[in-house]
Motif scaffolding. Structure first.
Motif, mmCIF file in Angstrom:
data_model
loop_
_atom_site.group_PDB
_atom_site.id
_atom_site.type_symbol
_atom_site.label_atom_id
_atom_site.label_comp_id
_atom_site.label_asym_id
_atom_site.label_seq_id
_atom_site.Cartn_x
_atom_site.Cartn_y
_atom_site.Cartn_z
ATOM 1 N N LEU A 29 0.820 -1.213 0.000
ATOM 2 C CA LEU A 29 0.000 0.000 0.000
ATOM 3 C C LEU A 29 0.856 1.266 0.000
ATOM 4 C CD1 LEU A 29 -2.913 -0.944 2.435
ATOM 5 C CD2 LEU A 29 -3.028 -0.606 -0.035
ATOM 6 N N VAL A 30 1.949 1.245 0.765
ATOM 7 C CA VAL A 30 2.861 2.395 0.793
ATOM 8 C C VAL A 30 3.491 2.581 -0.587
ATOM 9 C CG1 VAL A 30 5.029 3.270 1.748
ATOM 10 C CG2 VAL A 30 3.288 2.314 3.264
ATOM 11 N N ILE A 31 3.927 1.486 -1.229
ATOM 12 C CA ILE A 31 4.531 1.562 -2.566
ATOM 13 C C ILE A 31 3.517 2.099 -3.574
ATOM 14 C CG2 ILE A 31 5.496 0.184 -4.458
ATOM 15 C CD1 ILE A 31 7.404 0.568 -2.122
ATOM 16 N N ILE A 32 2.282 1.619 -3.517
ATOM 17 C CA ILE A 32 1.233 2.113 -4.429
ATOM 18 C C ILE A 32 0.990 3.601 -4.218
ATOM 19 C CG2 ILE A 32 -1.244 1.967 -4.944
ATOM 20 C CD1 ILE A 32 -0.998 -1.074 -4.462
ATOM 21 N N ALA A 33 0.966 4.042 -2.970
ATOM 22 C CA ALA A 33 0.755 5.466 -2.677
ATOM 23 C C ALA A 33 1.907 6.308 -3.243
ATOM 24 C CB ALA A 33 0.618 5.678 -1.175
ATOM 25 N N LEU A 34 3.146 5.831 -3.096
ATOM 26 C CA LEU A 34 4.295 6.559 -3.653
ATOM 27 C C LEU A 34 4.237 6.602 -5.175
ATOM 28 C CD1 LEU A 34 7.232 5.346 -1.368
ATOM 29 C CD2 LEU A 34 6.194 7.628 -1.467
ATOM 30 N N ALA A 36 1.533 6.549 -6.973
ATOM 31 C CA ALA A 36 0.459 7.488 -7.312
ATOM 32 C C ALA A 36 0.955 8.935 -7.242
ATOM 33 C CB ALA A 36 -0.730 7.287 -6.387
ATOM 34 N N VAL A 37 1.773 9.230 -6.245
ATOM 35 C CA VAL A 37 2.347 10.577 -6.139
ATOM 36 C C VAL A 37 3.259 10.858 -7.319
ATOM 37 C CG1 VAL A 37 3.929 12.013 -4.791
ATOM 38 C CG2 VAL A 37 2.121 10.746 -3.632
ATOM 39 N N LEU A 38 4.116 9.910 -7.684
ATOM 40 C CA LEU A 38 5.022 10.087 -8.819
ATOM 41 C C LEU A 38 4.258 10.267 -10.132
ATOM 42 C CD1 LEU A 38 7.845 7.515 -7.977
ATOM 43 C CD2 LEU A 38 7.942 10.004 -7.832
ATOM 44 N N VAL A 39 3.214 9.480 -10.333
ATOM 45 C CA VAL A 39 2.405 9.617 -11.543
ATOM 46 C C VAL A 39 1.729 10.986 -11.578
ATOM 47 C CG1 VAL A 39 0.321 8.759 -12.697
ATOM 48 C CG2 VAL A 39 2.068 7.152 -11.929
ATOM 49 N N SER A 40 1.265 11.465 -10.450
ATOM 50 C CA SER A 40 0.625 12.791 -10.394
ATOM 51 C C SER A 40 1.617 13.893 -10.753
ATOM 52 C CB SER A 40 0.047 13.048 -9.007
ATOM 53 O OG SER A 40 -0.995 12.160 -8.738
ATOM 54 N N VAL A 41 2.831 13.798 -10.236
ATOM 55 C CA VAL A 41 3.864 14.794 -10.566
ATOM 56 C C VAL A 41 4.186 14.726 -12.053
ATOM 57 C CG1 VAL A 41 6.289 15.407 -10.204
ATOM 58 C CG2 VAL A 41 4.831 14.898 -8.242
ATOM 59 N N TRP A 42 4.339 13.534 -12.575
ATOM 60 C CA TRP A 42 4.640 13.345 -13.998
ATOM 61 C C TRP A 42 3.513 13.918 -14.862
ATOM 62 C CZ3 TRP A 42 3.841 8.327 -17.079
ATOM 63 C CH2 TRP A 42 4.466 8.416 -18.317
ATOM 64 N N GLN A 43 2.288 13.652 -14.495
ATOM 65 C CA GLN A 43 1.141 14.168 -15.231
ATOM 66 C C GLN A 43 1.100 15.696 -15.179
ATOM 67 O OE1 GLN A 43 -2.629 12.767 -13.809
ATOM 68 N NE2 GLN A 43 -3.705 13.371 -15.663
ATOM 69 N N GLY A 44 1.454 16.272 -14.064
ATOM 70 C CA GLY A 44 1.515 17.731 -13.951
ATOM 71 C C GLY A 44 2.549 18.328 -14.894
ATOM 72 N N ARG A 45 3.692 17.665 -15.015
ATOM 73 C CA ARG A 45 4.730 18.156 -15.943
ATOM 74 C C ARG A 45 4.268 18.043 -17.387
ATOM 75 N NH1 ARG A 45 10.739 17.506 -14.114
ATOM 76 N NH2 ARG A 45 10.778 18.801 -15.936
ATOM 77 N N ILE A 46 3.581 16.951 -17.720
ATOM 78 C CA ILE A 46 3.046 16.785 -19.074
ATOM 79 C C ILE A 46 2.018 17.875 -19.363
ATOM 80 C CG2 ILE A 46 1.593 15.305 -20.526
ATOM 81 C CD1 ILE A 46 3.048 12.902 -19.284
ATOM 82 N N SER A 47 1.159 18.162 -18.412
ATOM 83 C CA SER A 47 0.148 19.221 -18.591
ATOM 84 C C SER A 47 0.809 20.573 -18.808
ATOM 85 C CB SER A 47 -0.776 19.288 -17.382
ATOM 86 O OG SER A 47 -1.528 18.114 -17.264
ATOM 87 N N GLN A 48 1.878 20.855 -18.077
ATOM 88 C CA GLN A 48 2.605 22.120 -18.238
ATOM 89 C C GLN A 48 3.194 22.224 -19.640
ATOM 90 O OE1 GLN A 48 2.801 24.734 -16.233
ATOM 91 N NE2 GLN A 48 4.097 25.841 -17.648
ATOM 92 N N ARG A 49 3.778 21.146 -20.128
ATOM 93 C CA ARG A 49 4.371 21.134 -21.474
ATOM 94 C C ARG A 49 3.286 21.305 -22.533
ATOM 95 N NH1 ARG A 49 7.440 22.915 -24.863
ATOM 96 N NH2 ARG A 49 8.176 21.523 -26.469
#
Length: 173
Positions: A29-34, A36-49
């Motif tokens: 569960l901790v690994i899945i949560a981490l 999810a955070v990484l995917v959210s950050v990555w998605q934010g960078r894609i949205s910015q680009r």
């Protein structure tokens, strides 16, 4: 105080009482949560680009492109100079300058009078700061009834887009 100690003791003993499977599931569960955070950050960078690309596209879709052409009609001995905006957005004029014999002029009457063509004028169109040339439009700048020799007059137009990107064109006829 005793109550807080009792609650803490229950929490510690429940963690220690977990089986290996429960500990593994907590770890997963901790690994899945981490992740999810990484995917959210990555998605934010894609949205910015994507936003940056969209803004660049918007700038290019309204970029003006000024062109100046010379036309001659031998049947009525007419020399005509036209300006057109072949770009996708309006051109906002910053400056309109006519140069003859090293001197700068701001209007056609002055420069053509100096060039000895004042009596041959059939049509003139001057631009001032802030004038617009709409996209896809063509306008006559000057029409003379004269010979077709080179007049050695330079037209210099500095303009900008609605995003304040500046450009210029020079044309000698």
């Amino acid at each position: 105080m005793i109550r807080a100690f009792f609650i803490e003791w229950i929490a510690i003993s429940s963690i220690m009482a977990m089986t290996k499977t429960e500990k593994l599931s907590q770890f997963v569960l901790v690994i899945i949560a981490l992740c999810a955070v990484l995917v959210s950050v990555w998605q934010g960078r894609i949205s910015q680009r994507q936003l940056e690309i969209s803004q660049e596209h918007n700038r290019l879709t309204v970029k003006p492109y000024i062109d100046i052409t010379r036309f001659t009609n031998s049947s009525d001995k007419t020399l005509e100079v036209k300006v057109s905006n072949q770009g996708y957005g309006p051109a906002i004029i910053n400056s309109f300058e006519l140069i003859y014999d090293g001197k700068a002029y701001s209007d056609w009457n002055s420069v053509l009078g100096e060039a000895g063509e004042g009596g041959n004028i059939r049509y003139l169109n001057n631009y001032s700061e802030g004038s617009l040339i709409a996209s896809g439009k063509e306008q006559v700048l000057m029409r003379l009834e004269t010979d077709f020799n080179n007049k050695n007059i330079t037209i210099k137009i500095e303009y900008k887009s609605i995003y304040n990107e500046e450009d210029s064109i020079e044309f000698t006829f």
